[in-house]
Design an enzyme around this catalytic site. Structure first.
Site, PDB file in Angstrom:
ATOM      1  N   CYS A   1       0.948  -1.198  -0.004  1.00  0.00           N
ATOM      2  CA  CYS A   1       0.173   0.063  -0.321  1.00  0.00           C
ATOM      3  C   CYS A   1       0.817   1.232  -0.172  1.00  0.00           C
ATOM      4  O   CYS A   1       1.907   1.190   0.478  1.00  0.00           O
ATOM      5  CB  CYS A   1      -0.798   0.069   1.225  1.00  0.00           C
ATOM      6  SG  CYS A   1      -1.973   1.593   1.355  1.00  0.00           S
TER       7      CYS A   1
ATOM      8  N   ASP B   1       0.439   3.821   1.663  1.00  0.00           N
ATOM      9  CA  ASP B   1       0.234   4.363   2.914  1.00  0.00           C
ATOM     10  C   ASP B   1       1.768   4.663   3.514  1.00  0.00           C
ATOM     11  O   ASP B   1       2.470   3.747   3.565  1.00  0.00           O
ATOM     12  CB  ASP B   1      -0.362   3.320   3.833  1.00  0.00           C
ATOM     13  CG  ASP B   1      -0.942   3.892   5.148  1.00  0.00           C
ATOM     14  OD1 ASP B   1      -0.040   4.354   5.934  1.00  0.00           O
ATOM     15  OD2 ASP B   1      -1.882   3.900   5.456  1.00  0.00           O
TER      16      ASP B   1
ATOM     17  N   ARG C   1       2.596   5.053   6.481  1.00  0.00           N
ATOM     18  CA  ARG C   1       3.021   3.988   7.689  1.00  0.00           C
ATOM     19  C   ARG C   1       3.884   2.716   7.221  1.00  0.00           C
ATOM     20  O   ARG C   1       4.272   1.939   8.009  1.00  0.00           O
ATOM     21  CB  ARG C   1       1.972   3.895   8.451  1.00  0.00           C
ATOM     22  CG  ARG C   1       1.463   5.389   9.000  1.00  0.00           C
ATOM     23  CD  ARG C   1       0.076   5.134   9.650  1.00  0.00           C
ATOM     24  NE  ARG C   1      -0.996   4.471   8.804  1.00  0.00           N
ATOM     25  CZ  ARG C   1      -2.038   4.427   9.088  1.00  0.00           C
ATOM     26  NH1 ARG C   1      -2.565   4.295  10.075  1.00  0.00           N
ATOM     27  NH2 ARG C   1      -3.072   3.792   8.115  1.00  0.00           N
TER      28      ARG C   1
ATOM     29  N   HIS D   1      -2.084  -4.042   5.173  1.00  0.00           N
ATOM     30  CA  HIS D   1      -1.997  -3.542   6.379  1.00  0.00           C
ATOM     31  C   HIS D   1      -3.236  -3.462   7.323  1.00  0.00           C
ATOM     32  O   HIS D   1      -4.210  -2.980   6.528  1.00  0.00           O
ATOM     33  CB  HIS D   1      -0.857  -2.458   6.471  1.00  0.00           C
ATOM     34  CG  HIS D   1      -1.713  -1.029   5.780  1.00  0.00           C
ATOM     35  ND1 HIS D   1      -2.174  -0.084   6.739  1.00  0.00           N
ATOM     36  CD2 HIS D   1      -1.735  -0.752   4.640  1.00  0.00           C
ATOM     37  CE1 HIS D   1      -2.808   0.754   5.852  1.00  0.00           C
ATOM     38  NE2 HIS D   1      -2.653   0.575   4.777  1.00  0.00           N
TER      39      HIS D   1
ATOM     40  N   CYS E   1      -6.195   0.132   6.859  1.00  0.00           N
ATOM     41  CA  CYS E   1      -5.885   0.391   5.609  1.00  0.00           C
ATOM     42  C   CYS E   1      -6.799   1.473   5.036  1.00  0.00           C
ATOM     43  O   CYS E   1      -8.262   0.877   5.179  1.00  0.00           O
ATOM     44  CB  CYS E   1      -5.621  -0.750   4.369  1.00  0.00           C
ATOM     45  SG  CYS E   1      -5.255  -0.063   2.860  1.00  0.00           S
TER      46      CYS E   1
HETATM   47 CO    CO Z   1      -3.457   1.127   2.890  1.00  0.00          CO
END
Ligand code: CO
Length: 213
Positions: free
Chosen positions: A46, A48, A50, A102, A105
């Site tokens: 992803c 993302d 993080r 994750h 998400c």
């Molecule tokens: Co995500």
């Protein structure tokens, strides 16, 4: 100079510090890096912030080929993702493709709701299909957080299957190229990666209709 620009300057400054750290450990680090990349893994994760791919598995530059998009989705008409898979498998000859989702998400969360977010709704649409395919199981989970976590896992499993169904992966297995597809999930809450136990390394593990001849 505004605060915004000052922040960007800071990134460039931190880059120079990073270069120095690398050189302190190995004076030839960048001489080796510029010549060749020989990663053994393709990470499909992803976007993302993080979930920084290399960092959470402790790999250095040159050690992992990475593709990231929102909600780590593999769609058969996405030229970008398919090109990454083809280059990784056929040119770099990576041995493992790791689809990593994750918990928490945002893409999966949006897909489980009804609110319009814009163009991204189209991108996330296939996650609604994942929900429909597992509706009974997901709805049987009493709490919302539990349903959300399960959907994050089910999305990874679906994307592992999608990777296996690509012509690139099918053709690799047909010519007996060593290649294993895995499904992992990252817990943003504690930093731990979990193997979902859905690894596939052989064309016969995939439904016959997707197999090439
Ligand atoms: Co995500």
């Amino acid at each position: 100079m505004g605060q915004r620009w000052a922040n960007l300057e800071n990134l460039l400054k931190m880059n120079k510090e990073w270069v120095q750290e690398k050189l302190n450990v190995d004076a030839d680090f960048f001489n080796h890096l510029k010549d060749i990349q020989r990663p053994e893994y393709l990470w499909i994760g992803c976007s993302d912030s993080r979930v920084p791919a290399n960092e959470i598995v402790g790999l250095e530059p040159g050690e992992m080929f990475v593709h990231r998009n929102i909600a780590n989705v593999v769609i058969q008409s996405d030229l970008n993702c398919l090109s990454v898979i083809q280059y990784a498998v056929e040119v770099l000859k990576i041995k493992h493709i790791i689809v990593t989702g994750h918990y928490g998400c945002g893409g999966v969360k949006v897909a489980m709701e009804h609110k319009r977010m814009g163009m991204i709704d189209n991108w996330l649409r296939s996650i609604k299909d994942v929900y429909c395919a597992h509706e009974e199981e997901v709805n049987a989970i009493p709490d919302e957080e539990g349903r959300f976590r399960r959907m994050c896992e089910l999305n990874v499993k679906a994307q592992v299957r999608n990777v296996c169904h690509t012509s690139v992966v099918q053709d690799a297995w047909l010519r007996k190229q060593e290649l294993c597809i895995h499904g992992w999930i990252f817990d943003v809450g504690d930093g731990i990666l979990h193997d979902l136990g859905v690894s596939v390394h052989d064309r016969n593990q995939v439904h016959p209709i997707y197999q090439s001849e």
